[in-house]
Scaffold this active site. Structure first.
Site, PDB file in Angstrom:
ATOM      1  N   LYS A  23      10.892 -16.866  23.937  1.00 53.73           N
ATOM      2  CA  LYS A  23      10.279 -18.179  23.649  1.00 53.73           C
ATOM      3  C   LYS A  23      10.321 -18.436  22.142  1.00 53.73           C
ATOM      4  O   LYS A  23      10.735 -19.513  21.707  1.00 53.73           O
ATOM      5  CB  LYS A  23       8.829 -18.188  24.123  1.00 53.73           C
ATOM      6  CG  LYS A  23       7.989 -19.341  23.563  1.00 53.73           C
ATOM      7  CD  LYS A  23       6.560 -19.344  24.075  1.00 53.73           C
ATOM      8  CE  LYS A  23       5.617 -18.537  23.237  1.00 53.73           C
ATOM      9  NZ  LYS A  23       5.104 -19.146  22.015  1.00 53.73           N
ATOM     10  N   ASN A  24       9.933 -17.458  21.342  1.00 48.79           N
ATOM     11  CA  ASN A  24       9.773 -17.690  19.908  1.00 48.79           C
ATOM     12  C   ASN A  24      11.082 -17.674  19.118  1.00 48.79           C
ATOM     13  O   ASN A  24      11.066 -17.933  17.919  1.00 48.79           O
ATOM     14  CB  ASN A  24       8.761 -16.693  19.320  1.00 48.79           C
ATOM     15  CG  ASN A  24       7.354 -17.000  19.802  1.00 48.79           C
ATOM     16  OD1 ASN A  24       7.113 -18.031  20.441  1.00 48.79           O
ATOM     17  ND2 ASN A  24       6.423 -16.109  19.539  1.00 48.79           N
ATOM     18  N   CYS A  55      -5.731 -23.836  16.989  1.00 50.51           N
ATOM     19  CA  CYS A  55      -5.717 -23.439  18.402  1.00 50.51           C
ATOM     20  C   CYS A  55      -6.756 -22.332  18.543  1.00 50.51           C
ATOM     21  O   CYS A  55      -7.448 -21.978  17.583  1.00 50.51           O
ATOM     22  CB  CYS A  55      -4.330 -22.971  18.816  1.00 50.51           C
ATOM     23  SG  CYS A  55      -3.876 -21.402  18.076  1.00 50.51           S
ATOM     24  N   ARG A  79      -4.364 -22.188  11.904  1.00 54.11           N
ATOM     25  CA  ARG A  79      -2.902 -22.377  11.961  1.00 54.11           C
ATOM     26  C   ARG A  79      -2.429 -23.468  10.995  1.00 54.11           C
ATOM     27  O   ARG A  79      -1.799 -24.443  11.378  1.00 54.11           O
ATOM     28  CB  ARG A  79      -2.456 -22.694  13.388  1.00 54.11           C
ATOM     29  CG  ARG A  79      -2.987 -21.794  14.467  1.00 54.11           C
ATOM     30  CD  ARG A  79      -2.496 -20.379  14.430  1.00 54.11           C
ATOM     31  NE  ARG A  79      -1.092 -20.227  14.650  1.00 54.11           N
ATOM     32  CZ  ARG A  79      -0.514 -20.184  15.847  1.00 54.11           C
ATOM     33  NH1 ARG A  79      -1.257 -20.313  16.916  1.00 54.11           N
ATOM     34  NH2 ARG A  79       0.782 -20.016  15.950  1.00 54.11           N
ATOM     35  N   ASP A  92       1.147 -10.422  18.440  1.00 49.47           N
ATOM     36  CA  ASP A  92       1.319 -10.957  19.806  1.00 49.47           C
ATOM     37  C   ASP A  92       1.225  -9.868  20.870  1.00 49.47           C
ATOM     38  O   ASP A  92       1.260 -10.181  22.055  1.00 49.47           O
ATOM     39  CB  ASP A  92       2.668 -11.674  19.938  1.00 49.47           C
ATOM     40  CG  ASP A  92       2.676 -12.956  19.140  1.00 49.47           C
ATOM     41  OD1 ASP A  92       3.762 -13.557  18.992  1.00 49.47           O
ATOM     42  OD2 ASP A  92       1.614 -13.359  18.639  1.00 49.47           O
ATOM     43  N   ARG A  99       2.885 -20.996  29.397  1.00 48.25           N
ATOM     44  CA  ARG A  99       3.546 -21.422  28.153  1.00 48.25           C
ATOM     45  C   ARG A  99       4.529 -20.360  27.678  1.00 48.25           C
ATOM     46  O   ARG A  99       5.501 -20.665  26.998  1.00 48.25           O
ATOM     47  CB  ARG A  99       2.515 -21.650  27.050  1.00 48.25           C
ATOM     48  CG  ARG A  99       1.605 -22.829  27.277  1.00 48.25           C
ATOM     49  CD  ARG A  99       0.802 -23.127  26.053  1.00 48.25           C
ATOM     50  NE  ARG A  99       1.688 -23.239  24.890  1.00 48.25           N
ATOM     51  CZ  ARG A  99       1.233 -23.241  23.627  1.00 48.25           C
ATOM     52  NH1 ARG A  99      -0.036 -23.123  23.381  1.00 48.25           N
ATOM     53  NH2 ARG A  99       2.074 -23.361  22.634  1.00 48.25           N
TER      54      ARG A  99
HETATM   55  C1  EPZ Z   1       4.573 -17.540  15.034  1.00 45.96           C
HETATM   56  O1  EPZ Z   1       3.520 -18.440  14.771  1.00 45.96           O
HETATM   57  C2  EPZ Z   1       4.575 -17.311  16.534  1.00 45.96           C
HETATM   58  N1  EPZ Z   1       4.817 -18.583  17.222  1.00 45.96           N
HETATM   59  C3  EPZ Z   1       3.230 -16.732  16.983  1.00 45.96           C
HETATM   60  O2  EPZ Z   1       3.332 -16.444  18.369  1.00 45.96           O
HETATM   61  C4  EPZ Z   1       3.003 -15.419  16.238  1.00 45.96           C
HETATM   62  O3  EPZ Z   1       1.736 -14.909  16.594  1.00 45.96           O
HETATM   63  C5  EPZ Z   1       3.069 -15.676  14.725  1.00 45.96           C
HETATM   64  O4  EPZ Z   1       4.336 -16.276  14.377  1.00 45.96           O
HETATM   65  C6  EPZ Z   1       2.923 -14.388  13.920  1.00 45.96           C
HETATM   66  O5  EPZ Z   1       3.921 -13.481  14.283  1.00 45.96           O
HETATM   67  C7  EPZ Z   1       6.096 -19.030  17.328  1.00 45.96           C
HETATM   68  O6  EPZ Z   1       7.029 -18.416  16.840  1.00 45.96           O
HETATM   69  C8  EPZ Z   1       6.290 -20.315  18.076  1.00 45.96           C
HETATM   70  P1  EPZ Z   1       2.803 -17.653  10.928  1.00 45.96           P
HETATM   71  P2  EPZ Z   1       3.399 -19.124  13.298  1.00 45.96           P
HETATM   72  O7  EPZ Z   1       3.159 -18.889  10.195  1.00 45.96           O
HETATM   73  O8  EPZ Z   1       4.732 -19.364  12.734  1.00 45.96           O
HETATM   74  C9  EPZ Z   1      -0.948 -18.210   8.067  1.00 45.96           C
HETATM   75  C10 EPZ Z   1       2.692 -16.506  20.608  1.00 45.96           C
HETATM   76  O9  EPZ Z   1       1.760 -15.930  21.170  1.00 45.96           O
HETATM   77  N2  EPZ Z   1      -0.245 -19.417   7.583  1.00 45.96           N
HETATM   78  O10 EPZ Z   1       3.649 -16.434  10.748  1.00 45.96           O
HETATM   79  O11 EPZ Z   1       2.444 -20.256  13.404  1.00 45.96           O
HETATM   80  C11 EPZ Z   1      -1.420 -18.367   9.500  1.00 45.96           C
HETATM   81  O12 EPZ Z   1      -2.687 -18.992   9.541  1.00 45.96           O
HETATM   82  C12 EPZ Z   1       2.467 -17.165  19.277  1.00 45.96           C
HETATM   83  O13 EPZ Z   1       3.881 -16.561  21.039  1.00 45.96           O
HETATM   84  C13 EPZ Z   1      -0.819 -20.164   6.553  1.00 45.96           C
HETATM   85  O14 EPZ Z   1      -1.892 -19.844   6.048  1.00 45.96           O
HETATM   86  O15 EPZ Z   1       2.687 -17.937  12.489  1.00 45.96           O
HETATM   87  C14 EPZ Z   1      -1.486 -16.937   9.980  1.00 45.96           C
HETATM   88  O16 EPZ Z   1      -2.719 -16.384   9.539  1.00 45.96           O
HETATM   89  C15 EPZ Z   1       1.002 -17.126  18.863  1.00 45.96           C
HETATM   90  N3  EPZ Z   1      -0.163 -21.279   6.125  1.00 45.96           N
HETATM   91  C16 EPZ Z   1      -0.340 -16.247   9.229  1.00 45.96           C
HETATM   92  O17 EPZ Z   1      -0.018 -17.116   8.122  1.00 45.96           O
HETATM   93  C17 EPZ Z   1       1.033 -21.681   6.666  1.00 45.96           C
HETATM   94  O18 EPZ Z   1       1.584 -22.708   6.211  1.00 45.96           O
HETATM   95  C18 EPZ Z   1       0.914 -16.051  10.045  1.00 45.96           C
HETATM   96  O19 EPZ Z   1       1.271 -17.305  10.588  1.00 45.96           O
HETATM   97  C19 EPZ Z   1       1.586 -20.906   7.703  1.00 45.96           C
HETATM   98  C20 EPZ Z   1       0.944 -19.774   8.146  1.00 45.96           C
END
Ligand code: EPZ
Length: 417
Positions: A22-23, A115, A120, A304, A396
């Site tokens: 998915k990701n 969420c 996020r 995850d 999902r």
């Molecule tokens: C991706 O989310 C995945 N989703 C998530 O999987 C996964 O948990 C996550 O990466 C971490 O590995 C998809 O790929 C669709 P991040 P993403 O930006 O990109 C902070 C699942 O279960 N952050 O790496 O949203 C954020 O709050 C889902 O399949 C900021 O502060 O994650 C978090 O604490 C859940 N500012 C950390 O970074 C930003 O602009 C990591 O988030 C972006 C992120």
């Protein structure tokens, strides 16, 4: 709404196949916006988030046809708006920002809300795109983005954000000049996106490392590309074998991308053996021992997989300390596991799990995608019947999970709530 009714206490045994990631599929589908020609993708999983993304691509001017696990995307005249009614159901919609700015210099994307697992934010995406010449204003919950043209820049993320790295990889692929991403995310799904972009003619080096170099090109053509297998689904099946003291042969298993998970499961006493042609054998013949886990960006233990391994700890010997370092609220499954008799105490981003001899089936509520998976795992190991409500969360990210698990001995049926 629907629920899963799970009769516990059954050992899983047999072969189970991992679907496409998915990701990885989500960012790759958004990347087709960048292509001047048609793209065909293989191994695309049948998930709600995928169908949501195809609908969103349609509103943006990219028509698509899905036939089984193959998706053909034909970009047309692009429109800039990603509507709230689609974005609110899937945060990954923010990944259309980079491609739209790169192709048509404007985008109007609903600001993705938070969420269950956290706020996020997308501040890193916006800061980095601004560094390439984009400007933004927030208007009634929408991000209005525009740029004359995107210029290559040196960008250092405050943290290794998966989505931020993916948005910038796509934007930089058609920018003028070179972009360097520092503190980039190293997740395999980011690498898969970069490899797809390279197959479309992008010039990218260093994907999978913390520093990625992208030389912008004038145009990207379409491609035929196979999406990587889903390492989190595969990890969930490893835990399913462990929690039911079963013996599974996992097909199409991305073993190399699961090292941190396999290290922990082997420390607990599980047997995990890679076989030929992408199969992995996962066996557990006795009660496992708890170990400590801290979630980290790749190649560390994936956030995850945190909810899933917590379910396993609730039935293992001793106690485990889990530190969730990525998201601020990713323990929503704790109270539900406690309803089944689990002994878990939470303090901030740390959970302490004391293993018990057994869990008792109960009605429980899914809150997010991976929490739902942990409740299904616990339900399969518990005595009696467990009902997992609101399983739209599960749909999902897991392709017909009950069909796959029932084929190896589980007793799970879908029913209206
Ligand atoms: C991706 O989310 C995945 N989703 C998530 O999987 C996964 O948990 C996550 O990466 C971490 O590995 C998809 O790929 C669709 P991040 P993403 O930006 O990109 C902070 C699942 O279960 N952050 O790496 O949203 C954020 O709050 C889902 O399949 C900021 O502060 O994650 C978090 O604490 C859940 N500012 C950390 O970074 C930003 O602009 C990591 O988030 C972006 C992120």
């Amino acid at each position: 709404m629907e629920k899963l009714v799970i009769e516990g206490g059954r050992r899983l045994e047999g072969a189970i196949r991992v679907s496409g990631s998915k990701n990885a599929a989500l960012p790759i589908l958004f990347a087709t916006i960048l292509c001047a020609g048609e793209t065909t993708l293989g191994n695309v999983p049948a998930l709600r988030d995928i169908s949501t993304t195809l609908r969103l691509l349609g509103t943006l001017g990219c028509e698509s046809v899905k036939d089984g696990d193959r998706v053909r995307v034909r970009p047309g005249r692009l429109a800039p708006e990603a509507p709230y009614e689609l974005v609110r159901t899937m945060r990954a919609s923010a990944l259309c920002l980079g491609p739209l700015l790169a192709r048509i210099g404007r985008a109007r994307v609903a600001l993705p809300g938070g969420c269950a697992i956290g706020a996020r934010p997308v501040d890193q995406h916006l800061k980095a795109l601004a560094g390439m010449g984009a400007s933004f204003e927030l208007d009634a919950g929408y991000i209005n983005a525009s740029c004359d043209c995107l210029r290559g820049a040196r960008i250092a993320f405050d943290m290794p954000t998966v989505g931020g790295t993916e948005n910038l990889l796509m934007a930089a692929s058609l920018a003028k000049g070179e972009t360097v991403l520092e503190n980039a995310a190293r997740e395999p799904e980011v690498v898969d996106l970069a490899n797809f972009l390279v197959s479309c003619g992008a010039r990218i080096e260093g994907q999978g490392e913390s520093v990625i170099h992208i030389q912008g090109v004038d145009e990207l053509h379409g491609a035929n590309y196979e999406v990587m297998p889903d390492r989190i689904e595969a990890g969930t099946f490893l835990v399913a074998a462990a929690i039911t003291q079963g013996d599974l042969e996992i097909e199409n298993c991305p073993y190399a991308e699961l090292e941190a998970v396999c290290v922990k499961l082997r420390e607990m006493g599980m047997e995990i053996s890679p076989l030929a042609d992408g199969r992995v054998r996962a066996r557990c013949q006795s009660r496992l021992e708890c170990v400590d886990v801290k979630t980290q960006p790749f190649p560390g233990f994936p956030t995850d997989m945190q909810a899933q391994i917590m379910a396993l700890f609730t039935l293992s010997e001793g106690s485990a300390v889990i530190e969730e370092s990525i998201f601020e609220n990713r323990f929503m499954h704790v109270q539900e596991l406690a309803r089944m008799g689990a002994d878990i105490r939470v303090s901030g981003r740390t959970a302490i799990v004391k293993g018990r001899e057994g869990l008792t089936g109960a009605p429980v509520m899914a809150s997010d995608l991976r929490a739902s998976a942990s409740l299904v795992l616990a339900g399969m190991a518990a005595s009696g019947v467990t009902e997992v409500l609101r399983i739209y969360h599960l749909d999902r990210g897991y392709e017909s999970i009950e069909r796959k698990l029932n084929a190896v001995g589980a007793n799970i049926r879908r029913a209206p709530e």
